[in-house]
Design an enzyme around this catalytic site. Structure first.
Site, PDB file in Angstrom:
ATOM      1  CB  ALA A 209      61.716 -62.896 -24.078  1.00 57.85           C
ATOM      2  CE1 TYR A 211      59.238 -55.291 -19.106  1.00 60.99           C
ATOM      3  CE2 TYR A 211      57.052 -56.273 -18.996  1.00 60.99           C
ATOM      4  CZ  TYR A 211      57.884 -55.262 -19.404  1.00 60.99           C
ATOM      5  OH  TYR A 211      57.381 -54.200 -20.114  1.00 60.99           O
ATOM      6  CB  SER A 242      62.770 -57.999 -25.534  1.00 56.33           C
ATOM      7  OG  SER A 242      62.588 -56.641 -25.912  1.00 56.33           O
ATOM      8  CG  ASP A 243      56.924 -57.279 -22.195  1.00 55.88           C
ATOM      9  OD1 ASP A 243      56.542 -56.250 -22.789  1.00 55.88           O
ATOM     10  OD2 ASP A 243      56.214 -57.891 -21.381  1.00 55.88           O
ATOM     11  CD1 TRP A 244      57.623 -50.889 -25.494  1.00 54.86           C
ATOM     12  CD2 TRP A 244      57.462 -53.010 -26.164  1.00 54.86           C
ATOM     13  NE1 TRP A 244      57.279 -50.893 -26.839  1.00 54.86           N
ATOM     14  CE2 TRP A 244      57.173 -52.172 -27.273  1.00 54.86           C
ATOM     15  CE3 TRP A 244      57.434 -54.391 -26.362  1.00 54.86           C
ATOM     16  CZ2 TRP A 244      56.857 -52.666 -28.537  1.00 54.86           C
ATOM     17  CZ3 TRP A 244      57.117 -54.898 -27.621  1.00 54.86           C
ATOM     18  CH2 TRP A 244      56.838 -54.039 -28.681  1.00 54.86           C
TER      19      TRP A 244
END
Length: 837
Positions: A209, A211, A242-244
């Site tokens: 996903a 940002y 998730s992206d970081w």
């Protein structure tokens, strides 16, 4: 029925691709879930140590190691630096894309990496987007088929792939807060279309996903896109990561389809989720589904039976390296050639390599896709390797790119503060809650130096591990008068303020990112240095350095030696463009090349009539001011560690260029259809994709104009003739396939490869449609005089459009055309057919 058939298809494809002896089965997984405590389940769906999914030894659940991609194994030491993804797309070669994914997976196995974060599938809307080089261009079919081959190559080696950044993360500016707003048809036909085959054809293990928000909802919380479309309509059986630091709310993320929060459980943690579970706002079944998806994916890849992918494995380093150079060869695009290329190898010559990228190694752009290369090679050294014995290779940068990044300099050039009117080496820090340095400090601290990370910043009880900010205050007195380089590294945002003037500003969520600034300082004068830093999640890093820039001349004086060199050589190769510092993640770049490089090209072209330009970038750059004054232009993208050798081969004709543009190149940035709709000019954090489905070549066809270089364009050292296009029927029904056979002949004097592009045109439609759309392509290699016939199958999906009123894809009966083309602007053969009800 459609969902049922899709689920059955995925089930049987899974059975055929995985040896049942390597799995433990669903019942065993359910027992593991039942044995987990609620706390263990919640902890499991949050990453830890930045790039790991925690294991539970007592439950037989292995720890999983993750690495950044998508063009190499980034996180665990040096690795092969492969060409940028947009260069892979430019190859238009699905077989190569398979080997590309396979090669990266083999290196991942050698490092016991289970999940590689790639490929990237975001669509190229405007050339200035900071991460265009990580993606596959403007066309969803090209992006989808390149990624399907890449994923199959990777996952066939037992390494999980990750399709990212879902969805519409098509700009880097303010990416955590800007909403990509679009109508439903645009979403399905352009942006979702790139991702869908990664699930329905490649059965990708994970999806990341992004940002950003889409239509006002963060992607990590987007129920419609995550639960209804990805997991529902497409039948995705893997897990969404998730992206970081791209998670923003515990309840919305849990219910919105996010399965794994990375790099840590900043939101989906026990503190937040247990009250939500107790109140019924989140069901425990929702948490169980996340755990189940992750564990079933582990089982699919045999990780319960063998979690050490490196055990008994030997990496074929020669084959991996061969893939890297083949990708660089195949993706380089010859944009212009006034009969200057290839150079004559047997004729001794004096060649000048001018530009910032000539005598240094530029393998890729900046950010999380950057890989420390195993075998770095500059263009100058590559040319020396393969040029004639009597050829003289000389070089000059021609521009000032700045001093090296300053670090580890506290001993020689210390910063200091005042304590009891005495100078003491160090810096004074004030910590604040939140990321905006607001309110009263919650902690004050003295540090001997400003090179801090993680535990050094997390050791204070009143300071949380996430969502805090710090202001560091120091002073600096230079020992000599001259230019100084002042720089920092920050994860997340930081800015450097010198005597109340902000000289470095990277106030954004990011991984460890370096930036610097050159400034003139006077010896003995005291300068106040303030560093402001915030941490929003994941790792915490802040560093400052200052040192003399050791500039023997001013930035304006660097072109003179290059011009003198250009006058004294037979050929000039201009090695220009961007690099890891000027094009990268979390910011958008300029359309103009940095360091006044366009001006340098013009100055060189005035004194030498044999100028060849090689461009490093993730997309189009400003060429209007100089392209008519040079003889040849090569688009090298970011070619990876072997790319300079591939370029040298192309310059000398050892390799015939065969790359094709995966994006249309306009003359001026303002001519791009997305330009009026790209920027958040009114500051409302909403960007509406007003170009709709008419992006790239679809737009140029619609307005009946030509860009500078069209999608699918690329020159060769030979010539090809399209001799025949045959289709299997002139009438089909709405459920039938159509086969197109294209015959092509090499009518030149050199062996070479050509990309046959097949476009479909709907002649009569009740909704506006693009004039034509790419629906098939094949790359063929031909010897001089050789002919080949290529067959491509077009399915009903290739004739369909998304009907927003019916909320489904529709194949509308009517008249159609199939076009065989060398580019979107160069149709060679066409055939008509009709679809009947």
């Amino acid at each position: 029925m459609f969902r049922l058939l899709m689920s059955i298809t995925l089930f049987f494809s899974l059975l055929t691709s995985v040896n049942s002896q390597t799995t433990i089965g669903h019942q065993a997984i359910e027992k593991k879930i039942q044995a987990m405590t609620l706390s263990e389940k919640i902890d499991f769906i949050g990453g830890y140590n930045d790039f790991y999914i925690r294991g539970y030894e007592h439950l037989g659940i292995p720890q999983i190691r993750i690495s950044d991609g998508p063009v190499g194994v980034r996180n665990f030491g040096k690795s092969t630096a492969y060409p940028a993804a947009i260069g892979l797309a430019a190859s238009f070669d699905k077989s190569l894309a398979y080997d590309f994914g396979k090669a990266i997976a083999l290196e991942a196995r050698a490092k016991n990496v289970h999940l590689l974060l790639g490929p990237g599938l975001n669509i190229y809307r405007l050339p200035i987007t900071g991460r265009n080089f990580e993606y596959f261009g403007e066309d969803p079919h090209l992006a989808a088929q390149t990624s399907v081959a890449y994923i199959n190559g990777m996952q066939d080696q037992g390494v999980m792939a990750d399709a990212k950044h879902y969805l519409a993360n098509n700009q880097e500016f303010n990416r955590n807060h800007v909403s990509s707003d679009m109508d439903e048809r645009t979403m399905h036909e352009i942006y979702l279309a790139a991702f869908k085959p990664t699930v329905t054809q490649a059965n990708v293990a994970t999806v990341m996903a992004g940002y950003n928000l889409v239509n006002g909802i963060h992607m990590s919380e987007h129920h419609q896109l995550n639960n209804e479309i990805l997991k529902g309509d497409w039948g995705f059986e893997g897990f969404i990561v998730s992206d970081w630091v791209a998670t923003y709310d515990a309840k919305n993320a849990a219910n919105g389809g996010l399965d794994l929060e990375m790099p840590s459980a900043a939101f989906m943690n026990q503190q937040n989720l247990i009250p939500l579970l107790n109140s019924g706002a989140v069901d425990e079944a929702t948490i169980d589904d996340k755990v189940r998806r992750i564990l079933r994916t582990y089982d699919r890849f045999g990780l319960f039976k063998q979690s050490d992918l490196s055990q008994g494995f030997t990496l074929d380093e020669a084959w991996v390296r061969q893939v890297a150079i083949d990708a660089a060869r195949s993706g380089t695009v010859l944009l212009k050639n006034n009969s200057i290329l290839p150079l004559e190898r047997d004729k001794p010559a004096r060649i000048g390599v001018i530009g910032p990228n000539g005598n240094r190694v530029v393998t890729g752009g900046g950010g999380s896709s950057g890989v420390a290369p195993l075998h770095p090679l500059s263009l100058v050294n590559a040319l020396k390797q393969i040029s004639h014995q009597g050829t003289d290779i000389v070089s000059d940068s021609g521009v000032f790119t700045g001093a090296p990044y300053p670090e580890n300099l506290w001993d020689d050039f210390p910063l200091y503060i005042y304590q009891d009117d005495q100078k003491v080496q160090g810096t004074h820090a004030e910590f604040y809650l939140g990321t905006e340095l607001q309110g009263d400090p919650v902690h004050k601290q003295f540090f001997d130096w400003l090179k801090l990370e993680n535990e050094q910043l997390w050791q204070f009880p009143t300071v949380p591990k996430t969502d805090f900010s710090v202001r560091f205050t120091s002073f600096y007195s230079p020992k000599t008068t001259g230019y100084y380089s002042i720089g920092g590294i920050g994860d997340d945002g930081y800015r450097i303020i010198l005597n109340d003037i902000e000289v470095v500003s990277l106030w954004r969520n990011q991984g460890p990112t370096a930036a610097k600034h050159e400034v003139f300082m006077n010896a003995g004068e005291e300068y106040k240095v303030v560093v402001e830093f915030y941490q929003a999640g994941g790792g915490a890093t802040i560093q400052l350095g200052i040192k003399p820039a050791e500039m023997s001349k001013s930035p304006d004086d660097y072109s003179a030696p290059a011009i003198a060199l250009a006058k004294d050589v037979d050929y000039v190769i201009m090695a220009v463009g961007f690099d890891w510092q000027t094009e990268g993640e979390s910011y958008d770049r300029s359309f103009e090349m940095p360091y006044n490089q366009s001006e340098l090209i013009n100055q060189v072209a005035e004194v030498n009539n044999n100028v060849i330009v090689i461009i490093n970038s993730g997309g189009n750059v400003e060429m209007e001011s100089w392209i008519d004054k040079v003889n040849a232009v090569l688009m090298a993208w970011y070619p990876g560690q072997e790319g300079t050798l591939a370029l040298a081969e192309i310059l000398y004709g050892d390799t015939n260029p065969s790359g094709k543009l995966p994006a249309s190149f306009a003359k001026r940035i303002e001519e791009n259809p997305a330009y009026p709709f790209y920027f958040d000019d009114d500051g409302d954090l909403r960007v509406f994709y007003g170009e709709g489905i008419f992006l790239g070549y679809r737009y140029w066809d619609k307005v009946q104009q030509k860009p500078r270089f069209p999608f699918g364009y690329g020159l060769s050292y030979t010539q090809f003739e399209y001799t025949q296009l045959e289709i299997s029927a002139d009438k089909i029904n709405t459920t039938e396939n159509l086969t197109a056979k294209v015959t092509i002949k090499n009518i030149g004097q050199r062996a070479g490869s050509e990309v046959i592009q097949v476009y479909v045109e709907d002649i009569e439609s009740r909704l506006p449609r693009p004039i034509k759309e790419l629906k098939g392509y094949e790359k063929v290699h031909l010897l001089p005089g050789e002919s080949k016939t290529v067959s491509m199958t077009l399915t009903p999906d290739d004739f369909s459009f998304y009907d927003p009123m019916l909320k489904k894809w529709v194949v509308e009966p009517g008249k159609f055309k199939v076009h065989a083309a060398a580019s979107s602007d160069d149709i060679k053969q066409s055939a008509k057919f009709e679809i009947r009800p």
